[in-house]
Design a protein around this motif. Structure first.
Motif, PDB file in Angstrom:
ATOM      1  N   TYR A  35       0.870  -1.500   0.476  1.00 18.70           N
ATOM      2  CA  TYR A  35       0.240   0.146  -0.447  1.00 18.70           C
ATOM      3  C   TYR A  35       0.858   1.172   0.127  1.00 18.70           C
ATOM      4  CZ  TYR A  35      -3.978  -2.936   1.084  1.00 18.70           C
ATOM      5  OH  TYR A  35      -5.488  -3.576   1.557  1.00 18.70           O
ATOM      6  N   PHE A  90       3.607   0.548   2.884  1.00 15.91           N
ATOM      7  CA  PHE A  90       2.983  -0.569   3.941  1.00 15.91           C
ATOM      8  C   PHE A  90       2.908  -2.006   3.059  1.00 15.91           C
ATOM      9  CE2 PHE A  90       2.556   1.767   8.073  1.00 15.91           C
ATOM     10  CZ  PHE A  90       2.071   3.501   7.791  1.00 15.91           C
ATOM     11  N   GLN A  97      -8.359 -14.271   0.711  1.00 16.77           N
ATOM     12  CA  GLN A  97      -8.295 -12.552   0.091  1.00 16.77           C
ATOM     13  C   GLN A  97      -9.779 -12.163   0.287  1.00 16.77           C
ATOM     14  OE1 GLN A  97      -7.862 -12.618  -4.335  1.00 16.77           O
ATOM     15  NE2 GLN A  97      -7.003 -14.626  -3.871  1.00 16.77           N
ATOM     16  N   ILE A  98     -10.756 -12.701   0.849  1.00 18.95           N
ATOM     17  CA  ILE A  98     -11.919 -12.898   1.444  1.00 18.95           C
ATOM     18  C   ILE A  98     -12.580 -12.718   2.884  1.00 18.95           C
ATOM     19  CG2 ILE A  98     -14.093 -14.219   1.029  1.00 18.95           C
ATOM     20  CD1 ILE A  98     -13.512 -14.974  -1.789  1.00 18.95           C
ATOM     21  N   ASN A  99     -12.921 -11.441   3.163  1.00 20.27           N
ATOM     22  CA  ASN A  99     -13.675 -11.911   4.416  1.00 20.27           C
ATOM     23  C   ASN A  99     -12.607 -12.148   5.997  1.00 20.27           C
ATOM     24  OD1 ASN A  99     -16.410 -11.177   3.473  1.00 20.27           O
ATOM     25  ND2 ASN A  99     -16.691 -13.137   3.807  1.00 20.27           N
ATOM     26  N   GLN A 100     -10.884 -11.875   5.045  1.00 18.54           N
ATOM     27  CA  GLN A 100      -9.633 -11.755   6.469  1.00 18.54           C
ATOM     28  C   GLN A 100      -9.417 -10.098   6.104  1.00 18.54           C
ATOM     29  OE1 GLN A 100      -9.220 -14.436   8.214  1.00 18.54           O
ATOM     30  NE2 GLN A 100     -10.530 -15.182   7.643  1.00 18.54           N
ATOM     31  N   PRO A 101      -9.307  -9.870   7.421  1.00 14.57           N
ATOM     32  CA  PRO A 101      -8.169  -8.695   8.379  1.00 14.57           C
ATOM     33  C   PRO A 101      -7.205  -9.210   7.525  1.00 14.57           C
ATOM     34  CG  PRO A 101      -8.479 -10.027   9.895  1.00 14.57           C
ATOM     35  CD  PRO A 101      -9.412 -10.886   8.888  1.00 14.57           C
ATOM     36  N   GLN A 102      -6.363  -7.392   7.273  1.00 16.65           N
ATOM     37  CA  GLN A 102      -4.772  -7.657   7.058  1.00 16.65           C
ATOM     38  C   GLN A 102      -4.776  -6.636   7.497  1.00 16.65           C
ATOM     39  OE1 GLN A 102      -4.855  -5.696   2.703  1.00 16.65           O
ATOM     40  NE2 GLN A 102      -6.329  -7.050   1.851  1.00 16.65           N
ATOM     41  N   HIS A 103      -2.927  -7.534   8.034  1.00 17.05           N
ATOM     42  CA  HIS A 103      -2.105  -6.947   9.218  1.00 17.05           C
ATOM     43  C   HIS A 103      -0.942  -6.340   8.533  1.00 17.05           C
ATOM     44  CE1 HIS A 103      -4.285  -9.203  11.885  1.00 17.05           C
ATOM     45  NE2 HIS A 103      -4.498 -10.453  11.806  1.00 17.05           N
ATOM     46  N   PHE A 104      -0.560  -5.864   9.208  1.00 16.94           N
ATOM     47  CA  PHE A 104       0.458  -4.476   8.624  1.00 16.94           C
ATOM     48  C   PHE A 104       1.043  -3.980   8.689  1.00 16.94           C
ATOM     49  CE2 PHE A 104      -2.231  -1.790   5.193  1.00 16.94           C
ATOM     50  CZ  PHE A 104      -2.918  -2.284   5.401  1.00 16.94           C
ATOM     51  N   GLY A 105       2.569  -3.937   8.339  1.00 14.56           N
ATOM     52  CA  GLY A 105       4.024  -3.289   9.095  1.00 14.56           C
ATOM     53  C   GLY A 105       3.748  -2.272   9.285  1.00 14.56           C
ATOM     54  N   ASP A 106       5.055  -1.554   9.919  1.00 12.43           N
ATOM     55  CA  ASP A 106       4.971  -0.221  10.400  1.00 12.43           C
ATOM     56  C   ASP A 106       5.589   0.849   9.443  1.00 12.43           C
ATOM     57  OD1 ASP A 106       5.633  -1.097  13.452  1.00 12.43           O
ATOM     58  OD2 ASP A 106       4.439  -0.706  13.063  1.00 12.43           O
TER      59      ASP A 106
ATOM     60  N   TYR B  32     -17.786  -6.755   3.265  1.00  9.73           N
ATOM     61  CA  TYR B  32     -17.083  -7.400   4.449  1.00  9.73           C
ATOM     62  C   TYR B  32     -16.730  -5.947   4.710  1.00  9.73           C
ATOM     63  CZ  TYR B  32     -12.636  -8.792   7.318  1.00  9.73           C
ATOM     64  OH  TYR B  32     -11.617  -8.917   8.468  1.00  9.73           O
ATOM     65  N   ILE B  34     -13.982  -3.386   7.930  1.00 12.35           N
ATOM     66  CA  ILE B  34     -12.521  -3.041   8.898  1.00 12.35           C
ATOM     67  C   ILE B  34     -12.893  -1.977   9.405  1.00 12.35           C
ATOM     68  CG2 ILE B  34     -10.155  -3.982   9.666  1.00 12.35           C
ATOM     69  CD1 ILE B  34     -10.915  -5.777   6.966  1.00 12.35           C
ATOM     70  N   TYR B  36      -9.980   0.157  11.393  1.00 16.62           N
ATOM     71  CA  TYR B  36      -7.600   0.027  12.278  1.00 16.62           C
ATOM     72  C   TYR B  36      -7.819   1.192  12.641  1.00 16.62           C
ATOM     73  CZ  TYR B  36      -7.150  -3.685   8.218  1.00 16.62           C
ATOM     74  OH  TYR B  36      -6.848  -5.166   7.437  1.00 16.62           O
ATOM     75  N   LYS B  42       3.070   4.255  13.184  1.00 12.20           N
ATOM     76  CA  LYS B  42       3.227   2.673  13.177  1.00 12.20           C
ATOM     77  C   LYS B  42       2.396   2.534  12.091  1.00 12.20           C
ATOM     78  CE  LYS B  42       4.759   1.996  17.207  1.00 12.20           C
ATOM     79  NZ  LYS B  42       5.896   0.571  17.494  1.00 12.20           N
ATOM     80  N   GLY B  43       2.126   0.906  11.430  1.00 12.19           N
ATOM     81  CA  GLY B  43       1.078   0.957  10.490  1.00 12.19           C
ATOM     82  C   GLY B  43      -0.387   0.354  11.337  1.00 12.19           C
ATOM     83  N   PRO B  44      -1.288   0.216  10.289  1.00 11.07           N
ATOM     84  CA  PRO B  44      -2.875   0.212  10.573  1.00 11.07           C
ATOM     85  C   PRO B  44      -2.766  -0.523  11.486  1.00 11.07           C
ATOM     86  CG  PRO B  44      -2.594   1.061   7.873  1.00 11.07           C
ATOM     87  CD  PRO B  44      -1.374   0.653   8.833  1.00 11.07           C
ATOM     88  N   GLY B  95     -16.181  -9.464  -1.221  1.00  9.01           N
ATOM     89  CA  GLY B  95     -15.172 -10.460  -2.265  1.00  9.01           C
ATOM     90  C   GLY B  95     -13.665 -10.546  -2.364  1.00  9.01           C
TER      91      GLY B  95
END
Lengths: 113, 111
Positions: A35, A90, A97-106, B32, B34, B36, B42-44, B95
């Protein structure tokens, strides 16, 4: 241990140079992302890889080339850096890819002189 | 095109009060969502998510409400603490399409 780690944290370089940012995740996720966050904090997807294959490329200039050597790594190489490339980049990952949260680096703060 | 936005760019609350951060989305096909939290440098950080088949979901001190009729999403933070000061983003997805972020709301907690 950091779940999504990026290096370097800061990158200051001159216009026209080529640079790389590395990203690694130890979450066992199969999908990774890059991102770009601009000075107004707006976050926009650049690329997405699933199991080392490119699945999303959001009209990013060809100067940006992502590479995924394996599921846990997604690197970003940028050629011929321009002033407008200055931003925070980032990396993120998710389980699917579906309905899962994305976890970000710093993030990696890139400044072009 | 479709977009996700926030009603309030900044929000100041007294420590101990409840905070409500709002978000409007325009794509009725989004399924869906979210929230953050992003602290300086920091990152989200993932807070809570909700799928379109639900209208409420609770976490620790946080509640997300989804109103599909008016395409509105909100994040409620109970007993706001100084550590809650950050920029909060809502994001929506359909999706396997890309996650689309809103513009962010800065929450300032007054001690």
């Amino acid at each position: 241990d950091t779940a999504v780690s990026q290096t370097p944290k800061y990158l200051v370089t001159q216009m026209g140079n080529d640079k790389s940012i590395k990203c690694e995740q130890n979450l066992g996720h199969d999908t990774m992302y890059w991102y770009k966050q601009d000075s107004k904090k707006f976050l926009k997807i650049m690329f997405s890889y699933n199991n080392k294959e490119l699945i999303i490329n959001e009209t990013v200039p060809n100067r940006f080339s992502p590479k995924s050597p394996d599921k846990a790594h997604l690197n970003l190489h940028i050629n011929s850096l321009e002033l407008g490339d200055s931003a925070v980049y980032f990396c993120a990952s998710s389980r699917g890819q579906i309905n899962q949260p994305q976890h970000f680096g710093d993030g990696t703060r890139l400044s072009i002189l | 095109g479709e977009s996700v936005g926030l009603h309030l760019p900044t929000l100041s609350v007294q420590e101990g009060d409840n905070s409500i951060i709002n978000c409007a989305y325009s794509n009725s096909a989004s399924d869906y969502f979210i929230w953050y939290k992003q602290e300086s440098g920091k990152g989200p950080q993932f807070i809570i998510d909700i799928r379109s088949n639900m209208d409420k979901r609770q976490g620790q001190r946080v509640t997300v409400l989804l109103n599909k009729t008016v395409k509105h999403l909100s994040l409620q933070i109970a007993a706001t603490q100084p550590g809650d000061s950050a920029v909060y983003f809502c994001a929506e997805k359909r999706g396997n399409t890309p996650l689309v972020f809103g513009k962010g709301t800065r929450l300032s907690v007054i001690a």
